[in-house]
Design an enzyme around this catalytic site. Sequence first.
Site, short mmCIF file in Angstrom:
data_model
loop_
_atom_site.label_atom_id
_atom_site.label_comp_id
_atom_site.label_asym_id
_atom_site.label_seq_id
_atom_site.Cartn_x
_atom_site.Cartn_y
_atom_site.Cartn_z
N CYS A 284 0.72 -0.84 0.30
CA CYS A 284 -0.13 0.28 -0.22
C CYS A 284 1.03 1.28 0.22
O CYS A 284 0.23 2.33 -0.23
CB CYS A 284 -1.04 0.30 1.14
N GLU A 458 -1.73 2.11 12.67
CA GLU A 458 -1.65 1.17 13.48
C GLU A 458 -0.14 1.02 14.07
O GLU A 458 0.79 2.18 13.84
CB GLU A 458 -1.51 0.22 12.66
P1 NAD Z 1 -10.22 -4.56 -0.65
O1 NAD Z 1 -10.83 -3.34 -0.65
O2 NAD Z 1 -11.12 -4.81 -2.30
O3 NAD Z 1 -10.89 -5.44 0.39
C1 NAD Z 1 -10.73 -5.27 1.77
C2 NAD Z 1 -11.13 -6.32 2.08
O4 NAD Z 1 -12.52 -5.91 2.92
C3 NAD Z 1 -11.49 -7.19 2.25
O5 NAD Z 1 -11.49 -8.71 3.21
C4 NAD Z 1 -12.80 -7.38 1.51
O6 NAD Z 1 -13.02 -8.90 1.86
C5 NAD Z 1 -13.81 -6.71 2.33
N1 NAD Z 1 -14.88 -6.15 1.97
C6 NAD Z 1 -15.38 -5.74 0.35
N2 NAD Z 1 -16.88 -5.01 0.60
C7 NAD Z 1 -16.28 -4.89 1.45
C8 NAD Z 1 -17.52 -3.83 3.10
N3 NAD Z 1 -18.50 -3.54 1.98
N4 NAD Z 1 -18.05 -3.84 3.68
C9 NAD Z 1 -17.19 -5.16 4.70
N5 NAD Z 1 -15.58 -5.40 4.16
C10 NAD Z 1 -15.50 -5.27 2.57
O7 NAD Z 1 -9.14 -4.15 -0.79
P2 NAD Z 1 -7.54 -5.77 -0.98
O8 NAD Z 1 -8.10 -5.24 -2.63
O9 NAD Z 1 -7.85 -6.26 0.15
O10 NAD Z 1 -6.25 -4.61 -0.59
C11 NAD Z 1 -5.73 -4.19 -1.36
C12 NAD Z 1 -5.75 -2.62 -0.99
O11 NAD Z 1 -5.86 -2.50 0.13
C13 NAD Z 1 -5.32 -1.84 -2.03
O12 NAD Z 1 -5.76 -0.71 -2.06
C14 NAD Z 1 -4.20 -1.56 -0.23
O13 NAD Z 1 -3.44 -0.21 -1.29
C15 NAD Z 1 -5.17 -1.66 0.44
N6 NAD Z 1 -3.53 -2.26 1.06
C16 NAD Z 1 -3.65 -0.58 2.67
C17 NAD Z 1 -2.70 -0.77 3.65
C18 NAD Z 1 -2.36 0.28 4.65
O14 NAD Z 1 -2.20 0.10 6.05
N7 NAD Z 1 -2.45 1.37 4.80
C19 NAD Z 1 -2.49 -2.70 3.95
C20 NAD Z 1 -2.26 -3.02 3.31
C21 NAD Z 1 -2.74 -2.77 1.64
#
Ligand code: NAD
Length: 484
Positions: A284, A458
């Site tokens: 991220c 965090e």
């Molecule tokens: P995503 O947003 O598609 O999904 C994240 C999580 O949310 C999954 O477990 C998913 O099932 C859940 N989810 C989806 N819709 C939801 C809803 N309506 N209500 C509740 N939960 C829901 O993200 P991804 O594709 O799994 O991960 C990639 C993204 O995560 C990138 O944008 C990345 O930058 C971000 N990320 C951020 C950090 C950080 O610490 N800032 C760390 C790692 C990844």
Amino acid sequence: MEFQPKASHFINGEYVEDTSGKPIDVVYPATGEVIARLHSATPAIVNQALNAAKTAQSAWAALSGTERGRILRRAADIMRERNRELSIIETYDTGKPLQETLVADATSGADALEYFGGLAASLTGEHIPLGGGDFVYTVREALGVCVGIGAWNYPTQIACWKGAPALACGNTMVFKPSETTPLSALQVAEILVEAGAPKGVYNVVQGYGDVGASLVTDPRVAKVSLTGSVPTGRKVYAAAADGMKHVTMELGGKSPMIVFDDADIENAVSGAILGNFYSSGQVCSNGTRVFVQKGIKEAFLNRLSERLATAKIGDPLDEDTNFGPMVSENQMNIVLRYIENGKEEGARLIHGGERIDGDGFYLQPTVFADVTDGMTIAREEIFGPVMSVLDFDTEDEVMARANDTEFGLAAGVFTNDLTRAHRIVAGFEAGTCYINSYNLAPVEAPFGGSKMSGVGRENSKLAINHFSEMKTVYVSMNDVEAPF
Ligand code: NAD
């Protein structure tokens, strides 16, 4: 190849299955093989997990911090003892090379368990003396049941970064991993129980977004901590607001890395490689907009190309491999579309740019030069191994351009001019900044984003504030004065 966990969910200290939930196929990204089949949580499973967490919470909070901390620190020791086994599972889950998972996943999860385990005994309120002998004392209290929702790039780490501070403060947790990487969090739950965590303190339920959404809106839940994309963050934050729940949002980024012409080129190239290609670019905080001052542009690009040619792309379980596949076919296709955007919009492709033939989801590490601020690849989060190199002339110019984004997760500067480094960092609109380094996230330091990249932090002592609240107790030593 197969890696089938005992069951899909871990609730109240044991594995639980309900095969009527929608199937979740676990695909090993290096080969495209299905290695396990799990099931998304049904409403009955979600209910069972929340009940377990709710029931366990008051007794867990009533333990002394020392007792809670001891359990967390024991879990950290078990994770370190089993680092290799856990790293292999993390590699199955994500496709990240074992060379990385051996040093970055269970180990950083263990760091969080150890650090917050160490803090648990010293979570206190304060005494506030007032006039006339009156005083106030404050009590740091747990929030209650916390929900953690994870992204797929660091499944073990995310499960621990959320679980460790939550549990240290006396909360219980229901954690929902990403549907793409459901294996690792189950290991964390098992280890916590083995370390002595009472039943129901840390539960794992699998599921797609709908399961996450049902957890967020449940009235038993006091706090939601999400790691995911900005669009998901918006939905989860809005849903949590309805129940006035606490939130932590760790979302996406499009972070700048600025390289001045007085920088140590070798270090700057290393920073750009780490900040774009570690975990095949699925990090991220990656510095995906690399602004290079014109005087060293050609030298920087030449050295970058030489170094990229030495990447070892291949079987993630081979410890010599240092660049693995994308987590899924879907993510690979998203990134391929961005690479096409880059080509169509006129960026100069100087390395990679193609899928690597085979059944796995491999992309070449890709670098575009001559990228301009308006191009799609310079504006949107790609979440893959695609570096954009942009040119700049002056400090003022690059500062404005670096901040011209809706995101604010991370930012970095490479320069040997000490005062300039601090001036630049002071100007960055980003939560996590780096001087002459990139992407390090030790548990002792706060981690998180500004602007659209998130809310809250965090790690570090600050995470405690996001998993607890203060109760104020006014103590009068005098008679009560009333107006009539
Ligand atoms: P995503 O947003 O598609 O999904 C994240 C999580 O949310 C999954 O477990 C998913 O099932 C859940 N989810 C989806 N819709 C939801 C809803 N309506 N209500 C509740 N939960 C829901 O993200 P991804 O594709 O799994 O991960 C990639 C993204 O995560 C990138 O944008 C990345 O930058 C971000 N990320 C951020 C950090 C950080 O610490 N800032 C760390 C790692 C990844």
